[in-house]
Design an enzyme around this catalytic site. Structure first.
Site, PDB file in Angstrom:
ATOM      1  N   HIS A 149       6.114  -0.747  -2.647  1.00  0.00           N
ATOM      2  CA  HIS A 149       5.588  -0.115  -3.870  1.00  0.00           C
ATOM      3  C   HIS A 149       5.545   1.408  -3.762  1.00  0.00           C
ATOM      4  O   HIS A 149       4.869   2.078  -4.557  1.00  0.00           O
ATOM      5  CB  HIS A 149       4.196  -0.671  -4.205  1.00  0.00           C
ATOM      6  N   ASN A 203       0.830  -1.206   0.000  1.00  0.00           N
ATOM      7  CA  ASN A 203       0.000   0.000   0.000  1.00  0.00           C
ATOM      8  C   ASN A 203       0.862   1.253   0.000  1.00  0.00           C
ATOM      9  O   ASN A 203       1.920   1.282   0.625  1.00  0.00           O
ATOM     10  CB  ASN A 203      -0.931  -0.004   1.221  1.00  0.00           C
TER      11      ASN A 203
HETATM   12  C1  BV8 Z   1       8.586  -6.323 -11.280  1.00  0.00           C
HETATM   13  C2  BV8 Z   1       1.911   0.937  -6.756  1.00  0.00           C
HETATM   14  C3  BV8 Z   1      10.827  -6.832 -11.965  1.00  0.00           C
HETATM   15  C4  BV8 Z   1       1.199   1.916  -7.588  1.00  0.00           C
HETATM   16  C5  BV8 Z   1       1.601  -1.334  -7.627  1.00  0.00           C
HETATM   17  C6  BV8 Z   1       5.435 -13.053 -12.547  1.00  0.00           C
HETATM   18  C7  BV8 Z   1       4.273 -13.524 -13.068  1.00  0.00           C
HETATM   19  C8  BV8 Z   1       3.388 -12.622 -13.720  1.00  0.00           C
HETATM   20  C9  BV8 Z   1       3.644 -11.254 -13.833  1.00  0.00           C
HETATM   21  C10 BV8 Z   1       4.806 -10.795 -13.299  1.00  0.00           C
HETATM   22  C11 BV8 Z   1       5.699 -11.679 -12.673  1.00  0.00           C
HETATM   23  N1  BV8 Z   1       6.720 -10.951 -12.253  1.00  0.00           N
HETATM   24  C12 BV8 Z   1       6.519  -9.640 -12.578  1.00  0.00           C
HETATM   25  C13 BV8 Z   1       5.355  -9.533 -13.230  1.00  0.00           C
HETATM   26  C14 BV8 Z   1       4.777  -8.289 -13.733  1.00  0.00           C
HETATM   27  C15 BV8 Z   1       3.997  -7.480 -12.692  1.00  0.00           C
HETATM   28  C16 BV8 Z   1       2.803  -8.236 -12.207  1.00  0.00           C
HETATM   29  O1  BV8 Z   1       2.813  -8.842 -11.154  1.00  0.00           O
HETATM   30  N2  BV8 Z   1       1.748  -8.122 -13.007  1.00  0.00           N
HETATM   31  C17 BV8 Z   1       0.455  -8.740 -12.580  1.00  0.00           C
HETATM   32  C18 BV8 Z   1      -0.644  -7.750 -12.858  1.00  0.00           C
HETATM   33  C19 BV8 Z   1       0.241 -10.026 -13.293  1.00  0.00           C
HETATM   34  N3  BV8 Z   1       4.836  -7.100 -11.563  1.00  0.00           N
HETATM   35  C20 BV8 Z   1       5.613  -5.997 -11.709  1.00  0.00           C
HETATM   36  O2  BV8 Z   1       5.682  -5.319 -12.714  1.00  0.00           O
HETATM   37  C21 BV8 Z   1       6.428  -5.611 -10.482  1.00  0.00           C
HETATM   38  N4  BV8 Z   1       7.765  -5.328 -10.862  1.00  0.00           N
HETATM   39  O3  BV8 Z   1       8.210  -7.470 -11.364  1.00  0.00           O
HETATM   40  O4  BV8 Z   1       9.874  -5.865 -11.510  1.00  0.00           O
HETATM   41  C22 BV8 Z   1      11.351  -7.692 -10.827  1.00  0.00           C
HETATM   42  C23 BV8 Z   1      12.041  -8.758 -11.128  1.00  0.00           C
HETATM   43  C24 BV8 Z   1      12.563  -9.563 -10.106  1.00  0.00           C
HETATM   44  C25 BV8 Z   1      12.377  -9.325  -8.773  1.00  0.00           C
HETATM   45  C26 BV8 Z   1      11.695  -8.247  -8.497  1.00  0.00           C
HETATM   46  C27 BV8 Z   1      11.144  -7.442  -9.505  1.00  0.00           C
HETATM   47  C28 BV8 Z   1       5.919  -4.288  -9.839  1.00  0.00           C
HETATM   48  C29 BV8 Z   1       4.533  -4.395  -9.382  1.00  0.00           C
HETATM   49  C30 BV8 Z   1       4.153  -3.148  -8.574  1.00  0.00           C
HETATM   50  C31 BV8 Z   1       3.136  -2.287  -9.321  1.00  0.00           C
HETATM   51  N5  BV8 Z   1       2.633  -1.220  -8.429  1.00  0.00           N
HETATM   52  N6  BV8 Z   1       1.204  -0.340  -6.779  1.00  0.00           N
HETATM   53  C32 BV8 Z   1      -0.212   2.175  -7.144  1.00  0.00           C
HETATM   54  O5  BV8 Z   1      -0.617   1.771  -6.065  1.00  0.00           O
HETATM   55  O6  BV8 Z   1      -0.885   2.843  -7.922  1.00  0.00           O
HETATM   56  S1  BV8 Z   1       0.749  -2.848  -7.580  1.00  0.00           S
HETATM   57  C33 BV8 Z   1      -0.745  -2.506  -6.744  1.00  0.00           C
HETATM   58  O7  BV8 Z   1      -1.602  -3.528  -7.137  1.00  0.00           O
HETATM   59  C34 BV8 Z   1      -0.679  -2.612  -5.249  1.00  0.00           C
HETATM   60  O8  BV8 Z   1       0.469  -2.066  -4.709  1.00  0.00           O
HETATM   61  C35 BV8 Z   1      -0.725  -4.125  -5.037  1.00  0.00           C
HETATM   62  O9  BV8 Z   1       0.540  -4.675  -5.163  1.00  0.00           O
HETATM   63  C36 BV8 Z   1      -1.552  -4.571  -6.191  1.00  0.00           C
HETATM   64  C37 BV8 Z   1      -2.961  -4.757  -5.741  1.00  0.00           C
HETATM   65  O10 BV8 Z   1      -3.016  -5.952  -5.077  1.00  0.00           O
HETATM   66  P1  BV8 Z   1      -3.738  -6.033  -3.633  1.00  0.00           P
HETATM   67  O11 BV8 Z   1      -3.133  -5.028  -2.734  1.00  0.00           O
HETATM   68  O12 BV8 Z   1      -3.724  -7.444  -3.272  1.00  0.00           O
HETATM   69  O13 BV8 Z   1      -5.228  -5.500  -3.924  1.00  0.00           O
HETATM   70  P2  BV8 Z   1      -6.416  -6.262  -4.690  1.00  0.00           P
HETATM   71  O14 BV8 Z   1      -7.459  -5.248  -4.937  1.00  0.00           O
HETATM   72  O15 BV8 Z   1      -5.895  -7.054  -5.829  1.00  0.00           O
HETATM   73  O16 BV8 Z   1      -6.944  -7.320  -3.591  1.00  0.00           O
HETATM   74  C38 BV8 Z   1      -7.476  -6.865  -2.386  1.00  0.00           C
HETATM   75  C39 BV8 Z   1      -7.687  -8.116  -1.533  1.00  0.00           C
HETATM   76  O17 BV8 Z   1      -8.189  -7.681  -0.265  1.00  0.00           O
HETATM   77  C40 BV8 Z   1      -8.700  -9.102  -2.121  1.00  0.00           C
HETATM   78  O18 BV8 Z   1      -8.192 -10.417  -1.970  1.00  0.00           O
HETATM   79  C41 BV8 Z   1      -9.942  -8.905  -1.234  1.00  0.00           C
HETATM   80  O19 BV8 Z   1     -10.621 -10.113  -1.004  1.00  0.00           O
HETATM   81  C42 BV8 Z   1      -9.325  -8.442   0.082  1.00  0.00           C
HETATM   82  N7  BV8 Z   1     -10.207  -7.568   0.870  1.00  0.00           N
HETATM   83  C43 BV8 Z   1     -11.055  -6.610   0.414  1.00  0.00           C
HETATM   84  N8  BV8 Z   1     -11.668  -6.003   1.480  1.00  0.00           N
HETATM   85  C44 BV8 Z   1     -11.165  -6.600   2.615  1.00  0.00           C
HETATM   86  C45 BV8 Z   1     -10.212  -7.575   2.226  1.00  0.00           C
HETATM   87  N9  BV8 Z   1      -9.541  -8.343   3.112  1.00  0.00           N
HETATM   88  C46 BV8 Z   1      -9.821  -8.136   4.438  1.00  0.00           C
HETATM   89  N10 BV8 Z   1     -10.715  -7.196   4.888  1.00  0.00           N
HETATM   90  C47 BV8 Z   1     -11.400  -6.421   4.020  1.00  0.00           C
HETATM   91  N11 BV8 Z   1     -12.271  -5.532   4.487  1.00  0.00           N
END
Ligand code: BV8
Length: 279
Positions: free
Chosen positions: A149, A132
């Site tokens: 992040h 976050n």
């Molecule tokens: C990178 C900042 C190289 C900006 C963010 C491997 C496989 C596939 C793809 C990749 C891979 N490796 C890399 C990738 C590419 C990519 C990636 O993962 N793509 C995805 C979409 C497939 N990753 C990257 O590009 C990363 N960089 O890999 O660099 C590298 C190489 C080697 C080693 C290291 C690095 C960079 C990714 C960061 C991008 N920036 N945020 C901004 O905020 O605007 S990501 C952003 O989205 C957030 O920070 C967070 O990470 C993500 C959102 O996920 P969550 O926080 O989980 O939120 P979400 O809405 O999805 O889920 C919420 C959950 O809460 C749900 O489960 C829900 O049920 C639950 N919930 C809801 N309400 C409640 C609750 N739980 C409890 N109580 C409640 N009340």
């Protein structure tokens, strides 16, 4: 005549000496009580949080039906390419979130406070890694935090990488003061395709942990979604606390589902009980 800072601080200390001493004694007492009971050393706990922990504080998540990615294409607002293509659009996306974060109704919830309580009990044996970019963990009282992040209330010089605190709107006309030729500023956040922050510290902590706890994260985004595998491969106890099973739920030893404001305080109290009164 300007009062030297040292004298000012001394005056403040004298004024608040009783509270400071009382707080310190309470902290010592809590630690002492905990140590008195615990046979072994305190466990090392690494917590990973995602958008779900801030949902009940009024901050939208990304993938829910009313999530941010329903309204915005991540390629346009959260990638270096999107910033190069249309920087003002990206600034508007983060300006809106920065303004909302500072609204009076946006406050930490019981899940945030439970993690502050756990850090107060475990001290250096506690590390909070958050995806976050909000500051609700700090506001709840946590200190050992890695914003892997980035942070919404900070901006970065596009040339020198210098990081500045920033609470207002950021525009494409804003310039840094750190370079000979003033450079553009960008939100201090990690976009897709960019390397997250402090990855070395994170993998180090995962390798030494006794517990890895993932809270409010869907397990879609890497490398964060891969931490549970990393931890499990080192025999670390893995716990998922979420509203619903995440994409990586099968990797976890222990799982508790429900709103973070309920499941997190319950899990923390359970662990502190277990530490204080080992079976
Ligand atoms: C990178 C900042 C190289 C900006 C963010 C491997 C496989 C596939 C793809 C990749 C891979 N490796 C890399 C990738 C590419 C990519 C990636 O993962 N793509 C995805 C979409 C497939 N990753 C990257 O590009 C990363 N960089 O890999 O660099 C590298 C190489 C080697 C080693 C290291 C690095 C960079 C990714 C960061 C991008 N920036 N945020 C901004 O905020 O605007 S990501 C952003 O989205 C957030 O920070 C967070 O990470 C993500 C959102 O996920 P969550 O926080 O989980 O939120 P979400 O809405 O999805 O889920 C919420 C959950 O809460 C749900 O489960 C829900 O049920 C639950 N919930 C809801 N309400 C409640 C609750 N739980 C409890 N109580 C409640 N009340």
């Amino acid at each position: 005549m300007r009062v030297p800072r040292r004298r000012l601080r001394l005056a403040r200390y004298k004024k608040h000496r009783r509270q400071i001493h009382q707080r310190f004694r309470q902290h010592l007492f809590a630690l002492d009580r905990l140590c008195a009971h615990t046979s072994g050393p305190l466990p090392k706990v690494v917590v990973l949080t995602g958008a779900g922990i801030s949902a009940e504080s009024g901050i939208r998540t990304f993938r829910a039906s009313d999530g941010l990615w329903e309204e915005h294409h991540l390629e346009d607002v959260a990638t270096p390419e999107g910033f190069a293509r249309d920087p003002q659009r990206v600034q508007d996306f983060y300006n809106e979130r920065r303004r909302q974060l500072q609204q009076p109704e946006i406050q930490p919830n019981p899940a945030h406070f439970a993690l502050a309580k756990l850090e107060a009990a475990l001290g250096e044996n506690f590390l909070l890694i958050t995806q976050n970019i909000d500051d609700l963990h700090e506001r709840a009282g946590n200190h050992n935090i890695i914003h892997m992040h980035g942070e919404l209330l900070k901006v970065r010089c596009c040339d020198s990488g210098q990081v500045l605190n920033w609470t207002g709107d950021l525009t494409v006309d804003d310039r840094c003061y750190c370079c000979q030729f003033p450079a553009a500023l960008r939100p201090h956040v990690v976009w897709f395709g960019e390397m997250p922050l402090q990855m070395g510290d994170i993998y180090q902590a995962l390798s030494e942990a006794d517990y890895f706890v993932a809270i409010g994260t869907s397990g879609h985004v890497y490398p964060a979604a891969g931490f549970v595998q990393e931890a499990a491969s080192r025999g670390v106890k893995t716990v998922e606390l979420n509203l619903e099973p995440s994409q990586t739920e099968s990797e976890f030893n222990e799982k508790h589902y429900g709103p973070a404001s309920e499941v997190v305080p319950a899990w923390v109290d359970g662990l502190l009980q277990k530490i204080a009164y080992p079976a």
